[in-house]
Scaffold this motif. Sequence first.
Motif, mmCIF file in Angstrom:
data_model
loop_
_atom_site.group_PDB
_atom_site.id
_atom_site.type_symbol
_atom_site.label_atom_id
_atom_site.label_comp_id
_atom_site.label_asym_id
_atom_site.label_seq_id
_atom_site.Cartn_x
_atom_site.Cartn_y
_atom_site.Cartn_z
ATOM 1 N N ALA A 53 24.697 82.887 39.830
ATOM 2 C CA ALA A 53 26.084 83.288 40.016
ATOM 3 C C ALA A 53 26.554 82.949 41.426
ATOM 4 N N TYR A 100 31.817 77.936 34.239
ATOM 5 C CA TYR A 100 31.908 79.315 33.762
ATOM 6 C C TYR A 100 31.049 79.437 32.502
ATOM 7 N N SER A 104 31.492 85.126 30.602
ATOM 8 C CA SER A 104 31.526 85.541 32.002
ATOM 9 C C SER A 104 32.757 84.945 32.670
ATOM 10 N N GLU A 106 32.863 84.853 36.079
ATOM 11 C CA GLU A 106 32.406 84.498 37.423
ATOM 12 C C GLU A 106 31.835 83.084 37.414
ATOM 13 N N HIS A 108 29.441 80.067 38.093
ATOM 14 C CA HIS A 108 27.995 79.905 38.231
ATOM 15 C C HIS A 108 27.698 78.474 38.674
#
Length: 486
Positions: A53, A100, A104, A106, A108
């Motif tokens: 992440a 992405y 998720s 966030e 990565h």
Amino acid sequence: MPPREPLIKLDYATVDAMRRQHPAWRLLVADHAPLIASFLQRSFVEPNVRVMAQSALVEALEDTLFGLREQLGEQAFPKSANEYLNDWAALERGWLRKFYPPGSDEVHFDLTPATERALSWLASLTDRAFVGTESRLLTLFDLLQQMRQGSETNPQARVRELHKRRDAIDDDIARVLAGNMPLLDDTALRERFMHFTALARELLTDFREVEHNFRALDRSVRERIALWQGAKGALLQAILGERDAIAESDQGKSFRAFWDFLMSQSRQEELTQLLEDVMALPPVAGLQPDPRLRRVHYDWLDAGEHAQATVALLSQQLRRFLDDQAWLENRRIMEIVRNIEARALSVRDHMPPGDFMTIDDQSASVTLPMERPLYTPPTKLVLDNLTLLAGEGDLDTTALFDQVRIDKALLAGQVRQMLQQRAQVTLSEVLQEHPLQQGLGELVAYLQLASESAQAVVDESVLELVQWPTETGIRQARLPRVIFAR
């Protein structure tokens, strides 16, 4: 895994194109190449991390930059960690893949195959304790024997070879029974272990390249779907043909055979025992090997799961394409029906002379008596004519914000992590290692994981006490022993 391709011809034009276009070459000549290579090697390659992440990677890079600025000065690396990561993931560099993951929000990051090749080449430049040749020669000799025996079509020749191998095994058994047991010396053990370590690392590198190839196929499918204007069947035939071609290619067959071999429970247990026995040998222990080599086969499984997940994206894309196409076709049908209705209404008051519309029957209309539906009395619909009044009320809305979501994937990962070190583990042992953070809901989630797993067993003859803290004190529950197994 896919075989290595033969050496390409390194003429001037080819090398010049690689110097200008290949990401690995751009990494080696970058201004901050020592920072990039050392940080990516330590963050991804050494711990075998496939995806990280952005928050965790930024924090690790900030710590690295802080230490380097203490040694080299504040102006050595003027950018922030986030700016460096975005710069390394830019299209013109291509050292990191920024994306992405499903489910998720966030960002990565993951290494690209070109970056891992550059890191592997840099690692090969370091001085080696000694250059082992015997184990490599034996490996080459064994490969040649496998190819010859595997391609032999003459039954008599195969039988002669099997008899020859059986005689050699009988001779070895006789020598061992007579007390003559030849053993490998320390040098031979160290050489073979170093050869195994190199092959194990290369296998992880190959997985990232296989995943990259599957991801390139998924990207091409997305592009073709976005730009396709023809019939749906033609596109599906082309896409499925390409997928079958990859599955039947040398790379696809090798990956499938490797995955079937590694997914065998007996093979995993055999690999675990072999690694434990080899790592306990004094000559090997003297090399101070990486402790992660004890579970390198689990690292292979993790890498293979990422490749399998990428393949699953192809099926999801095809399913979405079919759903979208069905919706578009239904919409087109409705537009045609609305157009016919509008034209009919426009000529309703002014009928044109002659035949307005003719439809030729395609077949004879035959109505059989027994095909007529029976009479069904209609149900009388009763409507309540009530007037809705606007009301007022003071409601406590705090309950809407006190909802807690249990991450079942995290709990399953904690169980799998403990199963990597032992064959089975109880729920109480898992809770001792990972105490309950969200109370009874998290305990129920563990029980649900056990009920959904075919390897979990519930022993109702033994009751275990489970405790967890709350705002009012310690809560506890007695429940049958739950055992998770590999």
